[in-house]
Design a protein around this motif. Structure first.
Motif, mmCIF file in Angstrom:
data_model
loop_
_atom_site.group_PDB
_atom_site.id
_atom_site.type_symbol
_atom_site.label_atom_id
_atom_site.label_comp_id
_atom_site.label_asym_id
_atom_site.label_seq_id
_atom_site.Cartn_x
_atom_site.Cartn_y
_atom_site.Cartn_z
ATOM 1 N N ALA A 131 30.019 46.563 60.141
ATOM 2 C CA ALA A 131 30.321 47.935 59.707
ATOM 3 C C ALA A 131 30.974 47.937 58.337
ATOM 4 C CB ALA A 131 31.230 48.606 60.730
ATOM 5 N N SER A 132 31.902 46.973 58.096
ATOM 6 C CA SER A 132 32.567 46.916 56.787
ATOM 7 C C SER A 132 31.598 46.498 55.686
ATOM 8 C CB SER A 132 33.754 45.943 56.840
ATOM 9 O OG SER A 132 33.309 44.620 57.119
ATOM 10 N N MET A 133 30.471 45.822 56.050
ATOM 11 C CA MET A 133 29.439 45.437 55.074
ATOM 12 C C MET A 133 28.402 46.547 54.896
ATOM 13 S SD MET A 133 28.878 41.494 56.316
ATOM 14 C CE MET A 133 27.475 41.239 55.220
ATOM 15 N N GLY A 134 28.460 47.626 55.694
ATOM 16 C CA GLY A 134 27.526 48.730 55.586
ATOM 17 C C GLY A 134 26.310 48.572 56.452
ATOM 18 N N ASN A 135 26.207 47.514 57.220
ATOM 19 C CA ASN A 135 25.057 47.261 58.101
ATOM 20 C C ASN A 135 25.367 47.908 59.460
ATOM 21 O OD1 ASN A 135 22.858 46.355 59.502
ATOM 22 N ND2 ASN A 135 23.067 44.202 58.866
ATOM 23 N N HIS A 136 25.196 49.237 59.543
ATOM 24 C CA HIS A 136 25.611 49.969 60.736
ATOM 25 C C HIS A 136 24.682 49.739 61.908
ATOM 26 C CE1 HIS A 136 28.633 51.935 58.353
ATOM 27 N NE2 HIS A 136 27.699 52.291 57.445
ATOM 28 N N LYS A 137 23.393 49.469 61.648
ATOM 29 C CA LYS A 137 22.482 49.204 62.767
ATOM 30 C C LYS A 137 22.886 47.931 63.499
ATOM 31 C CE LYS A 137 17.598 48.659 63.929
ATOM 32 N NZ LYS A 137 17.878 47.545 64.819
ATOM 33 N N ARG A 138 23.175 46.894 62.690
ATOM 34 C CA ARG A 138 23.592 45.637 63.332
ATOM 35 C C ARG A 138 24.955 45.802 64.018
ATOM 36 N NH1 ARG A 138 21.978 40.297 62.558
ATOM 37 N NH2 ARG A 138 22.750 39.160 64.382
ATOM 38 N N ALA A 139 25.798 46.609 63.407
ATOM 39 C CA ALA A 139 27.099 46.877 64.025
ATOM 40 C C ALA A 139 26.914 47.573 65.372
ATOM 41 C CB ALA A 139 27.970 47.708 63.100
ATOM 42 N N GLU B 50 25.762 45.136 67.967
ATOM 43 C CA GLU B 50 26.856 44.268 68.430
ATOM 44 C C GLU B 50 27.794 45.014 69.392
ATOM 45 O OE1 GLU B 50 27.379 41.077 67.988
ATOM 46 O OE2 GLU B 50 25.630 40.776 66.698
ATOM 47 N N ILE B 51 28.011 46.312 69.139
ATOM 48 C CA ILE B 51 28.838 47.108 70.045
ATOM 49 C C ILE B 51 28.177 47.212 71.408
ATOM 50 C CG2 ILE B 51 29.656 49.461 70.529
ATOM 51 C CD1 ILE B 51 31.491 47.981 68.701
ATOM 52 N N LEU B 52 26.851 47.466 71.412
ATOM 53 C CA LEU B 52 26.129 47.529 72.687
ATOM 54 C C LEU B 52 26.211 46.192 73.423
ATOM 55 C CD1 LEU B 52 22.908 49.586 71.715
ATOM 56 C CD2 LEU B 52 24.942 50.373 72.962
ATOM 57 N N LEU B 53 26.089 45.106 72.644
ATOM 58 C CA LEU B 53 26.180 43.775 73.247
ATOM 59 C C LEU B 53 27.568 43.540 73.837
ATOM 60 C CD1 LEU B 53 24.730 41.100 73.751
ATOM 61 C CD2 LEU B 53 25.552 40.311 71.506
ATOM 62 N N SER B 54 28.610 44.027 73.118
ATOM 63 C CA SER B 54 29.990 43.885 73.621
ATOM 64 C C SER B 54 30.174 44.654 74.920
ATOM 65 C CB SER B 54 30.979 44.384 72.555
ATOM 66 O OG SER B 54 32.292 44.418 73.080
ATOM 67 N N LEU B 55 29.612 45.865 74.963
ATOM 68 C CA LEU B 55 29.719 46.660 76.194
ATOM 69 C C LEU B 55 28.974 45.986 77.338
ATOM 70 C CD1 LEU B 55 29.279 50.269 74.749
ATOM 71 C CD2 LEU B 55 31.392 49.204 75.587
ATOM 72 N N ASP B 56 27.831 45.376 76.991
ATOM 73 C CA ASP B 56 27.056 44.686 78.024
ATOM 74 C C ASP B 56 27.838 43.497 78.582
ATOM 75 O OD1 ASP B 56 24.546 44.200 79.495
ATOM 76 O OD2 ASP B 56 24.503 42.368 78.287
ATOM 77 N N PHE B 57 28.466 42.754 77.667
ATOM 78 C CA PHE B 57 29.286 41.620 78.123
ATOM 79 C C PHE B 57 30.468 42.105 78.971
ATOM 80 C CE2 PHE B 57 27.661 38.944 74.413
ATOM 81 C CZ PHE B 57 26.896 38.136 75.234
#
Length: 583
Positions: free
Chosen positions: A263-271, A274-281
């Motif tokens: 998110a701090s790099m501006g790559n919001h899709k990848r961010a 990663e959030i979805l992956l965190s929720l899945d974990f």
């Protein structure tokens, strides 16, 4: 959103896996279970306990955070207990407590197991295990919000002790916890320093989970310094190790922090990915059947523990009741024993007192017999001397006087008259001495007439006036009693005439059916009569005679007011045997 506000959500990322040396090969679960069954048949409980601990590690490698690992650890603790291996038993407490730190909801249970282990190892002074327990408890404390103010001091102390004892693994773990704690209090430079040092030691001792955790903390520091790419590089290194270790909790946190970096790099899709992956974990960890089953397993274990503790408490209560009953019985027996001892002691004292009284009575009887023999001897000697004077000397004097009277014409007057006078005086003196030794009136007429005769004679030769008063008729007394009383009165009158310088002396004799009272009173100088008198003044002789007759004597005297002597005697000891007492 502040990056460090999310750090307190970190779960037990330290001590997730085995803290021993790296293994080259892991035996299969089936072969391990078969080996355990054989050990149990052979009753090799210590070997079975160690094998269960290995089996738990195998389950963790296969399933991650799971109930089968916990069952293996609990079985290991059980068989360490059966083997009597206290060190192994409490070491299993550390393993279980450390495993529970994976789950935020199991932190209190983890702390209980670790504190029990710490108490034991402090008692046996096992320094490496003490360090391990303190680090695991610090790992729980560093997740609290706010951070405990003493945590940094505790971690620095444990790091120093680990270095002193050359415990490199524990030193690396302490530095790792220091790095995380400094990150939480927003001191990135200190966090980076300790994470770097911990990473170097972790690689030296080859502990992968600790290496992964240090890369994770280094990534957090880089993110804080606004170096998102450097942070992502550290996160990827940590992710590779966490996937190999099947550490779902760490993978969840790595995905969450990677999202912040993207998110701090501006790559919001990848961010977003990663959030979805965190929720899945997170769902995979907290909502999985494995995690729930572990919680239920611990609750069931606590219920069983409470049931066992209740049973132990009931058994202890029954034992205490039996012990109390035994103590009460012992107390009752002791009290009865004391009472018996007191009773026996009192009986012994009573017997001793009775024996002493009997001995005193025997001594008294011997004294009385001795006194009786002495008095009888004295009176017998007096009677003999009186007889000899009367029958011997008295007759010779009478013959001399008759001879002189028959030949008085042949004697000159100057010789005749003095000789007759001398002979008369000698006869009179002889009669007086004989009468004094054995009063004729006493043996013929009794005590009162003898005393009256004595007083009459004393009045003839003394200026002091003597009086006698008699009340009541005195029955015939025994010869022994009459003589003793006469001698006592004779002694009292002689003492009064010699020492009292009295104008008058009064003797009173009073008799009734039970008692004979005799008093001798004078109006002389008086004086002091101590309890213990000497024999020189005759008082001891008087007291011994009255005591022999079973009576009592009392002196009362005051200066210039005269002296009074009171004698009390029981009548039944004075009268002749067979004489009725009827006054």
């Amino acid at each position: 959103m502040n990056l460090y506000a999310l750090l307190f959500f970190l779960l037990g990322l330290g001590g997730l896996l085995q803290r021993a040396e790296a293994r080259a090969e892991v035996p299969a679960v089936d072969s391990s279970r078969k080996a355990i069954r054989q050990m149990l048949v052979e009753k090799n409980y210590r070997g079975a306990a160690k094998a269960y601990q290995e089996l738990g590690w195998l389950y963790h490698q296969q399933y991650g955070y799971n109930k089968y690992t916990m069952e293996a650890y609990f079985n290991g603790m059980k068989y360490y207990s059966l083997a009597g291996d206290s060190a192994g038993y409490y070491n299993e407490h550390i393993v279980i407590g450390d495993y529970y730190t994976h789950d935020f909801f199991m932190q209190s249970s983890a702390e209980q197991y670790l504190r029990k282990a710490l108490q034991f190892f402090v008692r046996v002074k096992n320094v490496p295990k003490i360090i391990e327990c303190r680090l695991d408890l610090a790992n729980i404390d560093q997740k609290r919000n706010p951070v405990p103010p003493t945590l940094l001091t505790e971690l620095r102390a444990v790091e120093r002790i680990s270095a002193e004892h050359k415990e490199l693994y524990f030193q690396a773990f302490a530095q790792n916890l220091l790095a995380n704690t400094y990150s939480r209090v927003k001191q990135p430079d200190s966090a980076y320093f300790f994470a770097s040092r911990s990473l170097a030691l972790s690689k030296q001792v080859r502990v992968n989970w600790l290496i992964a955790l240090n890369h994770f903390y280094l990534g957090i520091v880089e993110q804080f310094r606004n170096h998102p790419q450097a942070a992502l590089d550290e996160y990827r290194k940590s992710q590779a190790l966490a996937r190999a270790e099947n550490n779902v909790g760490m993978l969840r946190e790595l995905a969450k922090h990677s999202a912040y970096s993207y998110a701090s790099m501006g790559n919001h899709k990848r961010a977003y990915d990663e959030i979805l992956l965190s929720l899945d974990f997170a769902d995979q960890f907290y909502q999985s059947e494995q995690t729930k089953s572990i919680r239920l397993q611990e609750l069931d274990s606590q219920i069983k523990t409470l049931a066992v503790e209740k049973q132990l408490a009931e058994e202890k209560s029954r034992h205490q009741q039996m012990l109390n009953s035994g103590l009460i019985a012992v107390l009752i027996i002791s009290v009865l024993g004391v009472v018996a001892l007191v009773f026996l002691r009192r009986q012994q004292k009573l017997i001793a007192h009775q024996q002493a009284v009997i001995a005193q009575q025997q001594i008294r009887q011997l004294e009385l017999k001795s006194l009786q023999a002495m008095i009888e001897g004295q009176e017998s000697e007096r009677s003999r001397i009186a007889r000899d004077l009367h029958d011997g000397l008295g007759i010779q004097l009478s013959r001399i006087k008759l001879f002189v009277e028959a030949h008085q014409e042949q004697l000159p007057c100057s010789v005749k008259d003095p000789l007759n006078q001398f002979l008369d005086e000698a006869c009179t003196e002889t009669r007086l001495i004989s009468n004094d030794l054995r009063p004729y009136a006493l043996s013929t007429f009794g005590l009162v007439p003898a005393v009256e005769d004595l007083i009459q004679k004393l009045n003839l030769v003394n200026e002091t006036k003597l009086f006698i008063e008699h009340y009541g008729d005195l029955p015939p007394l025994g010869d022994e009693a009459s003589v003793m009383l006469f001698r006592v009165l004779q002694e009292l009158l002689n003492n009064a005439l010699k020492h009292a310088q009295a104008q008058s002396i009064t003797v009173q004799i009073m008799a009734n059916d039970e008692t004979l009272l005799i008093s001798v009173d004078d109006d002389g100088l008086g004086g002091h009569f101590p309890e213990k008198t000497s024999t020189g003044n005759g008082m001891a002789n008087i007291r011994s005679r009255i005591d022999y007759l079973g009576g009592q004597v009392m002196w009362q005297s005051e200066p210039d007011r005269g002296t009074s002597v009171m004698i009390s005697l029981p009548m039944h000891k004075l009268v002749r045997p067979g004489t009725p007492v009827n006054i």
